[in-house]
Scaffold this motif. Structure first.
Motif, PDB file in Angstrom:
ATOM      1  N   ILE A 199     -47.404  93.871 -73.159  1.00  0.00           N
ATOM      2  CA  ILE A 199     -48.130  95.140 -73.088  1.00  0.00           C
ATOM      3  C   ILE A 199     -49.122  95.114 -71.932  1.00  0.00           C
ATOM      4  CG2 ILE A 199     -49.805  96.599 -74.280  1.00  0.00           C
ATOM      5  CD1 ILE A 199     -48.451  95.812 -76.914  1.00  0.00           C
ATOM      6  N   GLU A 200     -49.862  94.018 -71.809  1.00  0.00           N
ATOM      7  CA  GLU A 200     -50.879  93.955 -70.754  1.00  0.00           C
ATOM      8  C   GLU A 200     -50.261  94.067 -69.369  1.00  0.00           C
ATOM      9  OE1 GLU A 200     -54.302  90.997 -68.884  1.00  0.00           O
ATOM     10  OE2 GLU A 200     -53.373  90.473 -70.803  1.00  0.00           O
ATOM     11  N   MET A 201     -49.114  93.411 -69.153  1.00  0.00           N
ATOM     12  CA  MET A 201     -48.511  93.423 -67.818  1.00  0.00           C
ATOM     13  C   MET A 201     -47.950  94.800 -67.457  1.00  0.00           C
ATOM     14  SD  MET A 201     -46.838  89.635 -67.268  1.00  0.00           S
ATOM     15  CE  MET A 201     -46.377  89.226 -68.945  1.00  0.00           C
ATOM     16  N   ARG A 202     -47.476  95.565 -68.435  1.00  0.00           N
ATOM     17  CA  ARG A 202     -47.064  96.940 -68.146  1.00  0.00           C
ATOM     18  C   ARG A 202     -48.273  97.854 -68.031  1.00  0.00           C
ATOM     19  NH1 ARG A 202     -44.085 100.679 -65.568  1.00  0.00           N
ATOM     20  NH2 ARG A 202     -44.620 102.682 -66.490  1.00  0.00           N
ATOM     21  N   ALA A 218     -56.093  80.214 -78.197  1.00  0.00           N
ATOM     22  CA  ALA A 218     -54.842  80.943 -78.352  1.00  0.00           C
ATOM     23  C   ALA A 218     -54.815  82.050 -77.322  1.00  0.00           C
ATOM     24  CB  ALA A 218     -54.750  81.527 -79.759  1.00  0.00           C
ATOM     25  N   PHE A 219     -53.644  82.338 -76.801  1.00  0.00           N
ATOM     26  CA  PHE A 219     -53.541  83.437 -75.840  1.00  0.00           C
ATOM     27  C   PHE A 219     -53.800  84.730 -76.574  1.00  0.00           C
ATOM     28  CE2 PHE A 219     -51.293  86.900 -73.867  1.00  0.00           C
ATOM     29  CZ  PHE A 219     -51.786  86.826 -72.589  1.00  0.00           C
ATOM     30  N   ALA A 220     -54.715  85.515 -76.092  1.00  0.00           N
ATOM     31  CA  ALA A 220     -55.036  86.784 -76.738  1.00  0.00           C
ATOM     32  C   ALA A 220     -55.488  87.778 -75.699  1.00  0.00           C
ATOM     33  CB  ALA A 220     -56.137  86.579 -77.780  1.00  0.00           C
ATOM     34  N   THR A 221     -55.567  89.040 -76.091  1.00  0.00           N
ATOM     35  CA  THR A 221     -55.976  90.070 -75.155  1.00  0.00           C
ATOM     36  C   THR A 221     -57.196  90.803 -75.682  1.00  0.00           C
ATOM     37  OG1 THR A 221     -54.355  91.519 -76.182  1.00  0.00           O
ATOM     38  CG2 THR A 221     -53.703  90.420 -74.159  1.00  0.00           C
ATOM     39  N   VAL A 249     -54.769  96.939 -76.590  1.00  0.00           N
ATOM     40  CA  VAL A 249     -54.665  95.863 -75.609  1.00  0.00           C
ATOM     41  C   VAL A 249     -55.250  96.344 -74.291  1.00  0.00           C
ATOM     42  CG1 VAL A 249     -53.082  94.353 -74.352  1.00  0.00           C
ATOM     43  CG2 VAL A 249     -52.615  94.952 -76.731  1.00  0.00           C
ATOM     44  N   LYS A 250     -56.029  95.516 -73.649  1.00  0.00           N
ATOM     45  CA  LYS A 250     -56.628  95.863 -72.362  1.00  0.00           C
ATOM     46  C   LYS A 250     -56.345  94.762 -71.352  1.00  0.00           C
ATOM     47  CE  LYS A 250     -60.368  98.694 -74.228  1.00  0.00           C
ATOM     48  NZ  LYS A 250     -59.828  99.932 -73.634  1.00  0.00           N
TER      49      LYS A 250
END
Length: 705
Positions: free
Chosen positions: A441-444, A520-523, A476-477
């Motif tokens: 989501i973040e990359m789009r 943990a990877f998070a946004t 998501v940002k």
């Protein structure tokens, strides 16, 4: 060999290779890495140093005797004629000559064509008919008078790339690794040391590979020089091609109208445009128009026919400004040529990888341990192109209805590609699925947010998703929005405070298998705060509540985090079980520097105590480092002492300031990503606020009232 080395060799016998050996055998041979690694995998798949040394010498001898240099092709052809026989290493491709009803081979470096090949050889190695294969071949010479026949005769041909691939075997071998371990295996296979990369950097390395396992995937990465943007397209796979300079003609890329021959998109899985950025470049308008149609519809029209192809496209290039400048003054696509700085073209990009978050590749960052031979992983990714993993998240999550069809396609294709790489068996937990979905989501979203800045007809979109079980909605940002909230949405008439988003629950770190105490990877946003700032009678207001910081964020230093709370402190107590290694003790020293800067010099001294756990590894210097810290700060009025808690129960991290504040630190003082502290010209070494951080949380609690 470490534990991961042993697991790789056990799970993938014959396909494991020690990555540092490639440079040892390459010499001046212009052989792709996947060919060298295949030879090394056949000769050096052992942990016995003597056998490895012997295997390296065998590979060197094979290359020296048989590899054909283009400049020496004429001499080699002459040797075959005079001696009657020669074994060569060359790239061989085969075509069916229907007039002769025979298969004919072309030797690329040797420069010979129309060499007859037996049907059984072609049947066993179908890739000879597609993209060509590097082979060891035995050639003889027999003069003949036929004009369309070659005097060179093929007596033996053996591929030195993967001739076949078993997807079921790959899935079974992958099951021997945890998700974090497997990510590290892939990073090692690329050639990098995963221990020197952050979770987000590992993720972006994986995203570069999505072009190989996802059909018609459009990917862009712009960033500083030297981050390895083009490496996976030039060295990783025999199924991808890198176009240097970023410019190509419609005939070469799509279809040659004169001959009707299809171009690169019909022959390669991934077509990458290197050095794509550059405002002074002037691509032809017709190629941009065809490319836009192809990127959107998987087809293009040249002449009277509509042609369909499956090649993914990657656009990589350098930026001329830092991300802060771009956010405040232009947009993240500002360096593209004018013809490509077009909303219609940009909207067709599925993912934007922020190259400025990638570390500059240094010599010590290359893998020294075992990984898979790249040709094996390349074949695994190629086989996965036929599968669709895009709906795996639907059992747990649902994308917001506000996300358009094109945005949804970008998210699902990126998610599908990442899931294929990490979870080829489709077996993932809910939280593992969440990590990949939020990343996609973040990359789009990074693409769509720039369209909002570039074109006034685009509206802002809330990129969020809902948990089907709990109903919780998470927004998501991008990291840039969190870091530059005031300038990120330049078209906003009213700038509001950053939105608050939930943080994923704690769990195993998908992108770091080294230790459990990792992020943990998070946004989550840079700062998500709850609390009050009521002023006290004894000074300015200090924040009380909770703050969250995202991985790779800049701007967080011990002074900005704790400085105001340490102002005039009499007694400071640090509780952190992980003050053991040199860099952890250096972190403690930096905290004491803040204590010194904020010291009340009317007091004779400031007492600082540390409670930590023991370092039980042989040769530990933990207490030596702590003694050096004590001796260094003592003349400056800081009385530093420490206690080693050997009960094994110490876990929570705290920073207690007098009887006023209890600051809870989920990571303790270990908040910074790796940087080169020994480089005198490294900004991160002297300016902590320029360092990128790991994901962490801080809670400020007022006590003693």
């Amino acid at each position: 060999m470490d534990e991961l080395d042993r697991k790789i060799n056990s799970a993938f016998p014959g396909y494991a290779v020690r990555k540092d050996l490639v440079k040892m055998v390459r010499g001046n041979a212009a052989v792709p890495s996947y060919v060298l690694e295949f030879l090394l995998g056949q000769n050096c798949a052992t942990d016995d140093e003597a056998q490895i040394a012997a295997g390296v010498e065998r590979v060197k001898d094979i290359l020296a005797k048989h590899y054909v240099q283009r400049a020496e092709a004429g001499a080699v052809r002459s040797d075959i004629k005079q001696e009657g026989y020669r074994r060569v290493i060359d790239k061989v491709s085969v075509e069916l000559n229907t007039r002769r009803d025979a298969y004919e081979a072309t030797f690329e470096n040797l420069g010979i064509t129309h060499v007859l090949v037996g049907a059984d050889v072609v049947k066993e190695n179908r890739r000879l008919l597609v993209s060509g294969v590097w082979c060891i071949a035995d050639l003889t010479y027999s003069a003949n008078e036929a004009k369309d026949e070659s005097p060179f005769l093929l007596t033996m041909l053996k591929p030195i790339q993967m001739a076949g691939f078993d997807m079921g075997e790959h899935v079974r071998a992958r099951a021997a690794f945890s998700a974090g371990e497997w990510v590290d295996v892939v990073i090692r296979t690329i050639g990098l040391d995963p221990s020197q990369l952050s979770g987000r950097e590992k993720l972006y390395q994986l995203t570069r590979l999505v072009t190989y396992c996802e059909r018609n995937y459009n990917y862009v990465e712009l960033g500083p020089k030297g981050t390895g943007k083009s490496h996976v397209f030039s060295e990783f796979s025999p199924h991808g091609i890198l176009i240097s300079g970023g410019e190509v003609t419609p005939a070469k890329l799509f279809v040659n109208n004169s001959t009707g021959k299809i171009g690169l998109v019909g022959y390669w899985d991934a077509v990458a445009f290197d050095e794509f950025a550059g405002k002074n470049k002037r691509p032809k308008p017709d190629i941009v128009d065809i490319m836009k149609n192809y990127m959107a519809n998987k087809s293009f029209s040249r002449g009277i026919e509509q042609v369909t192809a499956e090649a993914s496209m990657a656009f990589v290039g350098n930026t001329s400004h830092d991300v802060g400048y771009m956010v405040r003054n232009s947009d993240l696509f500002e360096d593209l040529p004018a013809m490509y700085h077009d909303p219609a073209f940009i909207d067709r990009i599925h993912a934007y990888v922020p190259g400025w978050e990638m570390v500059i590749i240094r010599g010590d960052m290359f893998c020294q341990g075992f990984g898979l031979i790249v040709d094996y992983l390349a074949e695994a990714l190629r086989h996965l192109r036929a599968y669709d993993y895009s709906n795996l998240y639907a059992q747990w999550f649902e994308l917001s209805d506000s996300i358009s069809t094109r945005d949804r396609d970008g998210v699902t294709k990126t998610f599908s590609g990442l899931a294929k790489i990490v979870f080829p068996d489709k077996e993932m937990s809910k939280e593992e699925c969440r990590w990949l979905l939020e990343a996609a989501i973040e990359m789009r979203e990074r693409v769509k947010d720039q369209l909002y800045r570039i074109d006034g007809t685009f509206e802002r979109v809330e990129f969020s998703y809902a948990d089907r079980q709990t109903g919780e909605v998470r927004e998501v940002k991008t990291l840039e929005e969190a870091e530059y909230a005031g300038a990120y949405h330049a078209r906003d008439l009213v700038a509001g405070p950053p939105a608050t988003a939930a943080v994923p629950p704690a769990g195993e770190d998908l992108f770091d298998a080294r230790e459990p105490e990792v992020e943990a990877f998070a946004t989550a946003p840079v700062v998500a705060a709850e609390g009050d700032d009521e002023a006290g009678a004894d000074g300015p207001a200090l924040f009380e509540g909770h703050r969250e910081f995202r991985e790779n964020q800049r701007g967080a230093s011990y002074d900005t985090l704790f400085g105001d709370y340490l102002e005039g402190a009499r007694e400071v107590r640090v509780v952190d079980p992980y003050v053991r290694n040199f860099y952890q003790c250096r972190n403690l020293m930096e905290l004491l520097e803040v204590v010194l800067r904020r010291r009340d010099f009317s007091l004779p001294e400031v007492r600082v105590s540390l409670t930590t756990a023991p370092d039980e590894y042989p040769g530990s210097h933990q207490e030596d480092y702590l003694a050096q810290i004590r001796d260094a700060v003592a003349p400056m009025g800081v009385d530093f002492s420490w206690e080693i808690d050997r009960t094994g129960t110490l876990h929570a991290r705290h920073l207690y300031v007098d009887d006023r504040w209890d600051i809870l630190l989920d990571r303790g003082l270990d908040i910074y990503q790796r940087f080169d502290a020994n480089d005198a010209f490294c900004l991160e070494a002297s300016m902590p606020e320029m360092r990128r951080v790991k994901q962490f949380e801080v809670t400020y609690l007022k006590v003693g009232e």
